[in-house]
Design a protein around this motif. Structure first.
Motif, PDB file in Angstrom:
ATOM      1  N   VAL A  96       5.739  -6.076  -4.163  1.00 53.43           N
ATOM      2  CA  VAL A  96       5.791  -7.135  -5.168  1.00 53.43           C
ATOM      3  C   VAL A  96       7.204  -7.710  -5.260  1.00 53.43           C
ATOM      4  O   VAL A  96       7.387  -8.907  -5.452  1.00 53.43           O
ATOM      5  CB  VAL A  96       5.306  -6.602  -6.534  1.00 53.43           C
ATOM      6  CG1 VAL A  96       5.483  -7.643  -7.616  1.00 53.43           C
ATOM      7  CG2 VAL A  96       3.853  -6.186  -6.442  1.00 53.43           C
ATOM      8  N   CYS A  97       8.195  -6.862  -5.100  1.00 49.79           N
ATOM      9  CA  CYS A  97       9.588  -7.314  -5.144  1.00 49.79           C
ATOM     10  C   CYS A  97       9.873  -8.296  -4.016  1.00 49.79           C
ATOM     11  O   CYS A  97      10.569  -9.291  -4.214  1.00 49.79           O
ATOM     12  CB  CYS A  97      10.525  -6.116  -5.061  1.00 49.79           C
ATOM     13  SG  CYS A  97      12.258  -6.542  -5.070  1.00 49.79           S
ATOM     14  N   ILE A 115       0.840  -1.197   0.000  1.00 46.09           N
ATOM     15  CA  ILE A 115       0.000   0.000   0.000  1.00 46.09           C
ATOM     16  C   ILE A 115       0.876   1.248   0.000  1.00 46.09           C
ATOM     17  O   ILE A 115       0.566   2.225  -0.682  1.00 46.09           O
ATOM     18  CB  ILE A 115      -0.965  -0.027   1.199  1.00 46.09           C
ATOM     19  CG1 ILE A 115      -2.010  -1.124   0.982  1.00 46.09           C
ATOM     20  CG2 ILE A 115      -1.646   1.324   1.388  1.00 46.09           C
ATOM     21  CD1 ILE A 115      -2.884  -1.392   2.171  1.00 46.09           C
ATOM     22  N   LEU A 116       1.991   1.222   0.722  1.00 47.89           N
ATOM     23  CA  LEU A 116       2.875   2.387   0.773  1.00 47.89           C
ATOM     24  C   LEU A 116       3.729   2.506  -0.491  1.00 47.89           C
ATOM     25  O   LEU A 116       3.814   3.581  -1.088  1.00 47.89           O
ATOM     26  CB  LEU A 116       3.770   2.302   2.004  1.00 47.89           C
ATOM     27  CG  LEU A 116       3.047   2.351   3.347  1.00 47.89           C
ATOM     28  CD1 LEU A 116       4.038   2.128   4.478  1.00 47.89           C
ATOM     29  CD2 LEU A 116       2.328   3.669   3.516  1.00 47.89           C
ATOM     30  N   LEU A 117       4.391   1.431  -0.892  1.00 51.59           N
ATOM     31  CA  LEU A 117       5.254   1.408  -2.077  1.00 51.59           C
ATOM     32  C   LEU A 117       4.964   0.128  -2.849  1.00 51.59           C
ATOM     33  O   LEU A 117       5.593  -0.912  -2.611  1.00 51.59           O
ATOM     34  CB  LEU A 117       6.727   1.458  -1.678  1.00 51.59           C
ATOM     35  CG  LEU A 117       7.187   2.738  -0.996  1.00 51.59           C
ATOM     36  CD1 LEU A 117       8.562   2.542  -0.395  1.00 51.59           C
ATOM     37  CD2 LEU A 117       7.185   3.886  -1.975  1.00 51.59           C
ATOM     38  N   LEU A 169       2.609   0.324 -13.730  1.00 53.02           N
ATOM     39  CA  LEU A 169       1.313   0.823 -13.268  1.00 53.02           C
ATOM     40  C   LEU A 169       1.468   1.886 -12.184  1.00 53.02           C
ATOM     41  O   LEU A 169       0.685   2.832 -12.130  1.00 53.02           O
ATOM     42  CB  LEU A 169       0.450  -0.329 -12.753  1.00 53.02           C
ATOM     43  CG  LEU A 169      -0.132  -1.238 -13.829  1.00 53.02           C
ATOM     44  CD1 LEU A 169      -0.818  -2.426 -13.177  1.00 53.02           C
ATOM     45  CD2 LEU A 169      -1.095  -0.477 -14.706  1.00 53.02           C
ATOM     46  N   THR A 170       2.467   1.752 -11.343  1.00 56.40           N
ATOM     47  CA  THR A 170       2.700   2.749 -10.307  1.00 56.40           C
ATOM     48  C   THR A 170       3.188   4.060 -10.918  1.00 56.40           C
ATOM     49  O   THR A 170       2.809   5.136 -10.452  1.00 56.40           O
ATOM     50  CB  THR A 170       3.711   2.230  -9.269  1.00 56.40           C
ATOM     51  OG1 THR A 170       3.224   1.000  -8.742  1.00 56.40           O
ATOM     52  CG2 THR A 170       3.891   3.210  -8.131  1.00 56.40           C
ATOM     53  N   ILE A 171       3.993   3.975 -11.955  1.00 56.64           N
ATOM     54  CA  ILE A 171       4.440   5.192 -12.639  1.00 56.64           C
ATOM     55  C   ILE A 171       3.263   5.885 -13.326  1.00 56.64           C
ATOM     56  O   ILE A 171       3.140   7.108 -13.280  1.00 56.64           O
ATOM     57  CB  ILE A 171       5.557   4.857 -13.653  1.00 56.64           C
ATOM     58  CG1 ILE A 171       6.827   4.474 -12.900  1.00 56.64           C
ATOM     59  CG2 ILE A 171       5.824   6.034 -14.588  1.00 56.64           C
ATOM     60  CD1 ILE A 171       7.922   3.914 -13.782  1.00 56.64           C
ATOM     61  N   LEU A 172       2.379   5.093 -13.937  1.00 58.56           N
ATOM     62  CA  LEU A 172       1.227   5.665 -14.622  1.00 58.56           C
ATOM     63  C   LEU A 172       0.165   6.183 -13.656  1.00 58.56           C
ATOM     64  O   LEU A 172      -0.578   7.104 -13.997  1.00 58.56           O
ATOM     65  CB  LEU A 172       0.613   4.638 -15.571  1.00 58.56           C
ATOM     66  CG  LEU A 172       1.497   4.237 -16.749  1.00 58.56           C
ATOM     67  CD1 LEU A 172       0.839   3.117 -17.535  1.00 58.56           C
ATOM     68  CD2 LEU A 172       1.784   5.429 -17.629  1.00 58.56           C
ATOM     69  N   PRO A 193      -3.689   2.342  -9.530  1.00 54.56           N
ATOM     70  CA  PRO A 193      -3.557   1.073 -10.264  1.00 54.56           C
ATOM     71  C   PRO A 193      -2.365   0.236  -9.801  1.00 54.56           C
ATOM     72  O   PRO A 193      -2.435  -0.993  -9.796  1.00 54.56           O
ATOM     73  CB  PRO A 193      -3.376   1.510 -11.726  1.00 54.56           C
ATOM     74  CG  PRO A 193      -3.971   2.854 -11.783  1.00 54.56           C
ATOM     75  CD  PRO A 193      -3.746   3.475 -10.440  1.00 54.56           C
ATOM     76  N   GLY A 194      -1.290   0.885  -9.403  1.00 55.88           N
ATOM     77  CA  GLY A 194      -0.135   0.164  -8.869  1.00 55.88           C
ATOM     78  C   GLY A 194      -0.472  -0.568  -7.586  1.00 55.88           C
ATOM     79  O   GLY A 194      -0.051  -1.707  -7.380  1.00 55.88           O
ATOM     80  N   ILE A 195      -1.227   0.081  -6.716  1.00 53.79           N
ATOM     81  CA  ILE A 195      -1.642  -0.559  -5.463  1.00 53.79           C
ATOM     82  C   ILE A 195      -2.560  -1.748  -5.744  1.00 53.79           C
ATOM     83  O   ILE A 195      -2.401  -2.820  -5.162  1.00 53.79           O
ATOM     84  CB  ILE A 195      -2.352   0.449  -4.535  1.00 53.79           C
ATOM     85  CG1 ILE A 195      -1.366   1.476  -4.022  1.00 53.79           C
ATOM     86  CG2 ILE A 195      -3.021  -0.263  -3.368  1.00 53.79           C
ATOM     87  CD1 ILE A 195      -2.005   2.584  -3.211  1.00 53.79           C
ATOM     88  N   ILE A 196      -3.507  -1.557  -6.641  1.00 55.01           N
ATOM     89  CA  ILE A 196      -4.454  -2.633  -6.950  1.00 55.01           C
ATOM     90  C   ILE A 196      -3.712  -3.846  -7.511  1.00 55.01           C
ATOM     91  O   ILE A 196      -3.950  -4.988  -7.085  1.00 55.01           O
ATOM     92  CB  ILE A 196      -5.537  -2.133  -7.927  1.00 55.01           C
ATOM     93  CG1 ILE A 196      -6.416  -1.107  -7.233  1.00 55.01           C
ATOM     94  CG2 ILE A 196      -6.367  -3.298  -8.467  1.00 55.01           C
ATOM     95  CD1 ILE A 196      -7.362  -0.376  -8.153  1.00 55.01           C
ATOM     96  N   TYR A 197      -2.797  -3.621  -8.442  1.00 61.42           N
ATOM     97  CA  TYR A 197      -2.061  -4.748  -9.010  1.00 61.42           C
ATOM     98  C   TYR A 197      -1.130  -5.385  -7.980  1.00 61.42           C
ATOM     99  O   TYR A 197      -0.978  -6.599  -7.956  1.00 61.42           O
ATOM    100  CB  TYR A 197      -1.265  -4.334 -10.245  1.00 61.42           C
ATOM    101  CG  TYR A 197      -0.569  -5.521 -10.854  1.00 61.42           C
ATOM    102  CD1 TYR A 197      -1.282  -6.446 -11.599  1.00 61.42           C
ATOM    103  CD2 TYR A 197       0.771  -5.756 -10.629  1.00 61.42           C
ATOM    104  CE1 TYR A 197      -0.668  -7.563 -12.129  1.00 61.42           C
ATOM    105  CE2 TYR A 197       1.399  -6.877 -11.150  1.00 61.42           C
ATOM    106  CZ  TYR A 197       0.669  -7.773 -11.894  1.00 61.42           C
ATOM    107  OH  TYR A 197       1.273  -8.891 -12.395  1.00 61.42           O
TER     108      TYR A 197
END
Length: 75
Positions: A22-23, A15-17, A39-42, A46-50
């Motif tokens: 994922v890493c 949630i934070l990063l 997705l986090t850059i965009l 969306p980055g959090i959801i993925y």
């Protein structure tokens, strides 16, 4: 498979990063990490959801077990 405490910590980090969470689960040079980074850059949401999807639902070990392969991969 991760226990409850590990999963909880990975979700909080995701949630934070999102890419870091994922890493921790899949590694830094995997497709899941690259998708999450893009997705986090965009967009942060969306980055959090993925990231949550990749941490909670994607289990790479199940695809290497013959008894648990997805239905579309069975002959």
């Amino acid at each position: 498979m991760a226990n409850g405490c590990e999963m909880c910590c990975e979700i909080l980090i995701a949630i934070l990063l999102p890419p870091i969470g994922v890493c921790f689960r899949h590694g830094c040079c995997t497709v899941e990490f690259m998708i999450c980074l893009l997705l986090t850059i965009l967009g942060y949401i969306p980055g959090i959801i993925y990231a949550l999807y990749a941490i909670v639902f994607v289990d790479r070990d199940q695809y290497f077990d013959e008894a648990r392969r997805p239905l579309y991969a069975q002959n």
